[in-house]
Design a protein around this motif. Sequence first.
Motif, PDB file in Angstrom:
ATOM      1  N   LEU A 131      50.959  50.609  85.055  1.00 43.50           N
ATOM      2  CA  LEU A 131      51.775  51.822  84.875  1.00 43.50           C
ATOM      3  C   LEU A 131      52.244  52.424  86.197  1.00 43.50           C
ATOM      4  O   LEU A 131      53.071  53.331  86.212  1.00 43.50           O
ATOM      5  N   GLY A 132      51.687  51.906  87.318  1.00 49.59           N
ATOM      6  CA  GLY A 132      51.961  52.522  88.623  1.00 49.59           C
ATOM      7  C   GLY A 132      53.444  52.654  88.940  1.00 49.59           C
ATOM      8  O   GLY A 132      53.926  53.734  89.308  1.00 49.59           O
ATOM      9  N   LEU A 133      54.190  51.563  88.768  1.00 47.49           N
ATOM     10  CA  LEU A 133      55.616  51.616  89.129  1.00 47.49           C
ATOM     11  C   LEU A 133      56.437  52.387  88.085  1.00 47.49           C
ATOM     12  O   LEU A 133      57.468  52.976  88.427  1.00 47.49           O
ATOM     13  N   GLY A 180      49.096  51.613  97.337  1.00 47.13           N
ATOM     14  CA  GLY A 180      48.028  50.978  96.552  1.00 47.13           C
ATOM     15  C   GLY A 180      48.415  49.556  96.161  1.00 47.13           C
ATOM     16  O   GLY A 180      47.617  48.625  96.298  1.00 47.13           O
ATOM     17  N   ASN A 181      49.644  49.375  95.695  1.00 46.77           N
ATOM     18  CA  ASN A 181      50.111  48.034  95.323  1.00 46.77           C
ATOM     19  C   ASN A 181      50.121  47.094  96.525  1.00 46.77           C
ATOM     20  O   ASN A 181      49.697  45.952  96.424  1.00 46.77           O
ATOM     21  N   SER A 182      50.655  47.584  97.651  1.00 47.83           N
ATOM     22  CA  SER A 182      50.733  46.711  98.842  1.00 47.83           C
ATOM     23  C   SER A 182      49.342  46.280  99.272  1.00 47.83           C
ATOM     24  O   SER A 182      49.146  45.141  99.708  1.00 47.83           O
ATOM     25  N   LEU A 183      48.381  47.185  99.160  1.00 45.64           N
ATOM     26  CA  LEU A 183      47.011  46.826  99.549  1.00 45.64           C
ATOM     27  C   LEU A 183      46.407  45.857  98.521  1.00 45.64           C
ATOM     28  O   LEU A 183      45.631  44.978  98.870  1.00 45.64           O
ATOM     29  N   LYS A 184      46.818  46.034  97.237  1.00 49.02           N
ATOM     30  CA  LYS A 184      46.290  45.165  96.182  1.00 49.02           C
ATOM     31  C   LYS A 184      46.879  43.759  96.272  1.00 49.02           C
ATOM     32  O   LYS A 184      46.186  42.765  96.181  1.00 49.02           O
ATOM     33  N   TYR A 185      48.213  43.696  96.421  1.00 50.36           N
ATOM     34  CA  TYR A 185      48.878  42.396  96.323  1.00 50.36           C
ATOM     35  C   TYR A 185      49.183  41.783  97.693  1.00 50.36           C
ATOM     36  O   TYR A 185      49.602  40.633  97.766  1.00 50.36           O
TER      37      TYR A 185
HETATM   38 MG   LIG Z   1      50.039  49.472  90.778  1.00 55.88          MG
END
Ligand SMILES: [Mg+2]
Length: 454
Positions: free
Chosen positions: A419-421, A346-351
Motif C-alpha cells: 500500500l506504500g506507493l 523505506g522502499n529503497s532500503l527494502k529493495y
Molecule cells: Mg513500500
Amino acid sequence: MRWFRLALFAALPAAPVLSVLAWRGHLEVYETVLAWTAVVGLGAPLWLPFAVNVRRLARFAGRLAEGPFEPGPRLLPAPAATDLAGAVQRVQRALEERDRRADDLKAEALRLLDALPDALLVLGRDGRIARANGAARALFGESVRGSPVATVIRHPALLDAIDTVMAGGAAGPVEVDEPGQPKRHFEASVDVLPAASNGGPAILVALRDRTAAKRVEQMRADFVANASHEIRSPLATIVGFIETLRGPARDDGEARERFLGIMAEQGTRMTRLVEDLLSLSRIEMNEHTVPGGHVAVAAVLARVRDALAAEAAAKGMSVTIEAPSDLPSVRGEEPEIEQVVHNLLGNSLKYGHSGSPVALTARHVARPSVGGRWPAGGAVAIAVADRSDGIAREHIPRLTERFYRVDAARSRRLGGTGLGLAIVKHIVNRHRGHLAIESTVGVGSTFTVTLPAA
Ligand SMILES: [Mg+2]
Ligand SMILES: Nc1ncnc2c1ncn2[C@@H]1O[C@H](COP(=O)(O)OP(=O)(O)O)[C@@H](O)[C@H]1O
C-alpha cells in the motif's frame, strides 16, 4: 360574352319597372328598349369596378394558394383589397416567424440530444435507425442512420428487448458488455416514444455508459478481497501457532520461543497493514481539500533518514541528503509529506542492494515540465534514487495500485503491505503534485515527487 351577361344581370331590376310602364302605355316599345339599354350602359361604371375587383381577388387568392406571397405591383386597385393584401402579408410574416422559431427549437433540441452522454437511437417501425445522437454515432459509427438495428447492435438480450417493445410489450433495463479494449459496459433501456409522427411506434433505445461506475465497483470489490486476504494469512498463522502451542509443543520451550517470535512478527505485519489501510482511508477522505501550511523539505528529509537509520544500518546502506540552503518550502501538511518520503526511502532500503547508497535530493524547479498548473513560485522536486535490480517497464504504471507488487512474496518477506506507493500517490494528488517513477533493470530506480512551492 361574360361582360355582356353581367351587364344584363345588373340591369335586370329595371326590366319589370320598364315593362309595367310600357304595358300601362306610359312608354312606347322603342322608348322602353332605349331606356333599358341606357340602364344597362349607364349602370356599367357602377358595377364594373366591383366585378373587376372580384376577378382580381379570385386571381390573388389563386396566387396565394400557389406559394409564398410577394407584394409586387399593385394587385388590387380598391383600398379594401390593399388592406387585405397587408393583412395577408402580416399573417404570412407571423407564420414565417413561427416556422423559424420552430426550426430554432428543433435545432436546439437536436444539439441538446447530441450533447447528452447517453447514446440514443430512435428506431422506426421497420426496425431501422431513424435517428442517432452524437454519443450513439461515436459508439456505432457516423453512418448508422438508416441501418437495420440488428446490424448495429449485436447483443441478443438487447435485440430481444427491442422486439418485445415493438410487439407492444415492456422490457426492463438490459446490461450490455461491449467487447474491445478497454471493455465497456452499458445499461440499455428500450421504450416506445409517444406520438410517433409516421404512424408506427418509434422506439427509443438509450445506452448509458456505466464503464467508470463498473470499474469503481470492481476496484472496491478487489480491494475488499485483497485486504481480507492480506489480513487472513497472518491471522491464520497466528491461530495455527496458538493451536500448536496448546497441543504438541506445549512443553517444548525452544519451539515456544520460536513460535512466539513468528507470531509477534505476524502481529506486527497485521498492525502495519491496518495502519496503512487507515492512512489510505484518511487521505482519501481529505483528498478534495487542498492542504494548507508550509513544509521545510530539508528538515523532513533529515528526520526520515534518522527514523529509518536502523533499517539502513541493517543492510549496510548509506543515505545521503542533498538540498540547497535556499530551497523554498512546499505547500502542504508536514505529516503527509513526511509519510511520502518515509514510504519512498523505506522502499529503497527494502529493495536496494545491500551496501549500496541511497540519495535523497531536493531542488527548486522554477517551471516544472510535468503535471498541470503550478504556482508562480514553481515547485520543489524531491527525488529518492537507489541501486537495485530495478523494475521492469510493464510494472511501472501499476505500482501505485493498492496491493500491486512486482514480487508479492518478496514484499511480504520484507514487511511490505503493498500500500506504500498507493498512499504516496494519494498524498501527492491531494497536494496537487506529481509522482514520476523511473527505473532501469539491473541499475536502480528514482522516484521523484514534485510539489508546489509555498
Ligand atoms: Mg513500500
Ligand atoms: N525502490 C524500489 N525498487 C524496486 N521496486 C520497488 C521500489 N519501490 C517499490 N517497488 C515495487 O513496487 C511495489 C509496491 O510498492 P509499495 O506500494 O511500497 O508496496 P510494498 O513496498 O509494501 O510492497 C513493491 O512491492 C515493489 O515490487
